[in-house]
Design an enzyme around this catalytic site. Structure first.
Site, PDB file in Angstrom:
ATOM      1  CE  LYS A  31      65.330  87.566  26.862  1.00 45.62           C
ATOM      2  NZ  LYS A  31      65.252  87.540  25.520  1.00 45.62           N
ATOM      3  CB  SER A  77      63.352  95.181  26.120  1.00 45.64           C
ATOM      4  OG  SER A  77      64.034  96.464  25.434  1.00 45.64           O
ATOM      5  CG  PHE A 122      59.902  96.217  22.085  1.00 46.73           C
ATOM      6  CD1 PHE A 122      60.917  95.407  22.188  1.00 46.73           C
ATOM      7  CD2 PHE A 122      59.094  96.548  22.801  1.00 46.73           C
ATOM      8  CE1 PHE A 122      61.117  94.430  23.358  1.00 46.73           C
ATOM      9  CE2 PHE A 122      59.226  95.890  24.281  1.00 46.73           C
ATOM     10  CZ  PHE A 122      60.185  95.116  24.404  1.00 46.73           C
ATOM     11  CG  ASN A 154      67.402  98.750  23.821  1.00 44.21           C
ATOM     12  OD1 ASN A 154      68.071  99.557  24.606  1.00 44.21           O
ATOM     13  ND2 ASN A 154      67.620  97.670  23.447  1.00 44.21           N
ATOM     14  CB  THR A 155      60.746 100.160  25.690  1.00 43.68           C
ATOM     15  OG1 THR A 155      60.484  99.402  24.545  1.00 43.68           O
ATOM     16  CG2 THR A 155      59.107 100.729  25.701  1.00 43.68           C
ATOM     17  CG  ASN A 214      69.751  95.343  20.789  1.00 42.03           C
ATOM     18  OD1 ASN A 214      68.574  95.989  20.898  1.00 42.03           O
ATOM     19  ND2 ASN A 214      69.892  94.321  21.565  1.00 42.03           N
ATOM     20  CG  ASN A 219      66.361  91.275  27.248  1.00 41.83           C
ATOM     21  OD1 ASN A 219      66.937  91.530  26.553  1.00 41.83           O
ATOM     22  ND2 ASN A 219      64.618  91.270  27.283  1.00 41.83           N
TER      23      ASN A 219
END
Ligand code: FMN
Length: 358
Positions: A209, A175, A113, A177-178, A109, A238
C-alpha cells in the site's frame, strides 16, 4: 431519505472515535445475525485467486483488530481488510487524533497504528475462520511498531503470523502517522521488505500500500520493483499529507493524513499511471475518496480490479454499499459490459491510444 441521514447528526455530536466504536459495536451485532446477500453476477469475479461477490472492500483502519469482520461483510462488502496490525500492541498518538472536515467530506487522522497487537487479532481471525469457512475474503494489513529496533523485521514477523489465515497480506509502508515509516517506500528498504514478506508468505497474495504523495515516476518505480519481487499488486492509496482540497477548513492545520473526497483525484491519477506503466500485470486496488458508484467505476476504468473505502462510509452510512452495488451493475450494463472484469483499465487503455479520457 435513508435512516443514516437522520442518525448522522446525532452520531456527529460525538467525538469521531466514540462514534466509530459505536459503529463497530453495531456491526459486531449485525454480523452475528445472518449472512450477506449474494450480489449481481455482473459484479462477481476472481481476483488474486479468490472469488469476490463484488469489488467493494472495507479499507484498512476501520476494523483494525478484526472485531467486526462478519458485520462488514453483512452490510454488503465483498471483502474486508483488517489492520494495520503491529507485532506488539500499541496505544497510538494522544487523543484527539481524528477530525471531521464535514464540508469537504474528509477526515484528518493521526491515529498512529493504535491496535491490540497481532497475537490478539490472530487468535480472533483463526477462531472466526473456523466458524465461517465459506466467508468472503479477508486481507490483513501489517505494519511496524513505532519503537521497533528493526522495522523491516516487523513486516517479516507479521507475514509469518498471518500467512496461514489471511486471503491476502497488505504491506503498509505509507502511513503518514508513524514518523519515518514512509521512508520504507524508497527502493532499497521496499525491496528488502518485499523479499522478506514474499519469503515468509509464499502461498498467498501480497500487496503493497503506497502513499498518494510520491511522484508518479516513484510509484511506477515501486510497481516495477514489486513485479521483480513477485509481489501481486499495489493498493493505491493511503491518506495524503497535502492540504489542497481542505484549505478553507479550520481543521486544515491538524497534523495527520487527509482521507475522503480530496484524495480522489490524486489517488485515481496515480492508479491510472501505474496501471498504464505496468500494462495490467499487477493487481491494483483503488482507494481514496470513493463515496458513489460513479467514483468506484472511475477507479475500475482507470485500472483497479477492486475498490476500497472508509471515509465515504462515515458520511453516507452503511446503506452506501448496497446502493453502490446496484448502481455500478447498472453502469456496467449500460456500457455494454457483461462482467466487471471487462471494465478494468478500459480508460487507461484508451488513453494509451491517445484518446481523451478525462
Ligand atoms: C481513521 C482512519 C484510520 C486509518 N487507518 C489505516 C490503517 O491503520 N492502515 C492503513 O493502511 N490505512 C489506514 N487508513 C487509510 C484508509 O485505509 C484509506 O487508504 C484512506 O482513508 C483513503 O480512503 P477513503 O478516502 O475511502 O477513506 C485509515 C483511514 C482513516 C480515515
Amino acid at each position: 431519505m435513508s435512516l443514516y441521514r437522520i442518525l448522522r447528526p446525532l452520531l456527529f455530536t460525538l467525538p469521531p472515535e466514540t462514534a466509530h466504536q459505536l459503529t463497530l459495536n453495531g456491526l459486531r451485532l449485525l454480523g452475528a445475525m445472518g449472512r450477506p446477500k449474494t450480489g449481481a453476477a455482473i459484479l462477481r469475479q476472481t481476483v488474486l485467486g479468490r472469488d469476490f461477490d463484488n469489488p467493494f472492500g472495507m479499507a484498512a483502519g476501520f476494523d483494525k483488530n478484526g472485531d467486526a469482520i462478519s458485520g462488514v461483510h453483512r452490510i454488503g462488502f465483498g471483502f474486508a481488510e483488517i489492520g494495520t496490525l503491529t507485532p506488539l500492541p500499541q496505544l497510538g498518538n494522544p487523543t484527539p487524533r481524528v477530525f471531521r472536515l464535514t464540508a469537504e467530506r474528509a477526515l484528518i487522522n493521526r491515529l498512529g497504528f493504535n491496535n491490540r497487537g497481532q497475537m490478539d487479532a490472530l487468535a480472533r481471525l483463526e477462531n472466526w475462520r473456523e466458524k465461517s469457512p465459506q466467508a468472503r475474503p479477508v486481507g490483513v494489513n501489517i505494519g511496524a511498531n513505532k519503537e521497533a529496533a528493526d522495522r523491516i523485521a516487523d513486516y517479516d514477523i507479521g507475514a509469518q503470523r498471518f500467512a496461514a489465515v489471511a486471503d491476502y497480506l497488505t504491506v503498509n509502508i505509507s502511513s503518514p502517522n508513524t514518523p519515518g515509516l514512509r521512508d520504507l517506500q524508497s527502493g532499497e528498504a521496499a525491496g528488502e521488505i518485499m523479499r522478506r514478506v514474499r519469503a515468509a508468505a509464499p502461498d498467498i497474495p501480497v500487496l503493497v500500500k503506497i502513499a498518494p504523495d510520491m511522484s508518479h515516476d516513484d510509484a511506477i518505480g515501486l510497481a516495477e520493483l514489486a513485479r521483480a519481487e513477485n509481489i501481486d499488486g499495489l493498493i493505491i492509496s493511503n491518506t495524503t499529507l497535502a492540504r489542497d482540497g481542505v484549505a478553507s477548513s479550520r481543521r486544515k492545520d491538524e497534523a495527520g493524513g487527509v482521507s475522503g473526497a480530496p484524495v480522489f483525484d490524486m489517488a485515481t491519477d496515480m492508479l491510472r499511471a501505474v496501471y498504464r506503466a505496468s500494462g495490467g500485470k499487477l493487481t491494483l486496488i483503488g482507494v481514496g475518496g470513493v463515496s458513489s458508484a460513479a467514483a468506484a467505476y472511475a477507479k475500475i476504468r482507470a485500472g483497479a480490479s477492486l475498490v476500497q473505502l472508509y471515509t465515504g462510509l462515515v458520511y453516507e452510512g452503511p446503506g452506501l454499499v448496497t446502493r453502490m452495488k446496484s448502481e455500478l451493475a447498472q453502469m456496467l450494463r449500460a456500457d455494454g459490459f457483461s462482467n466487471i472484469a471487462e471494465a478494468i483499465g478500459v480508460d487507461a487503455r484508451r488513453a494509451d491510444k491517445g484518446e481523451n479520457v478525462t
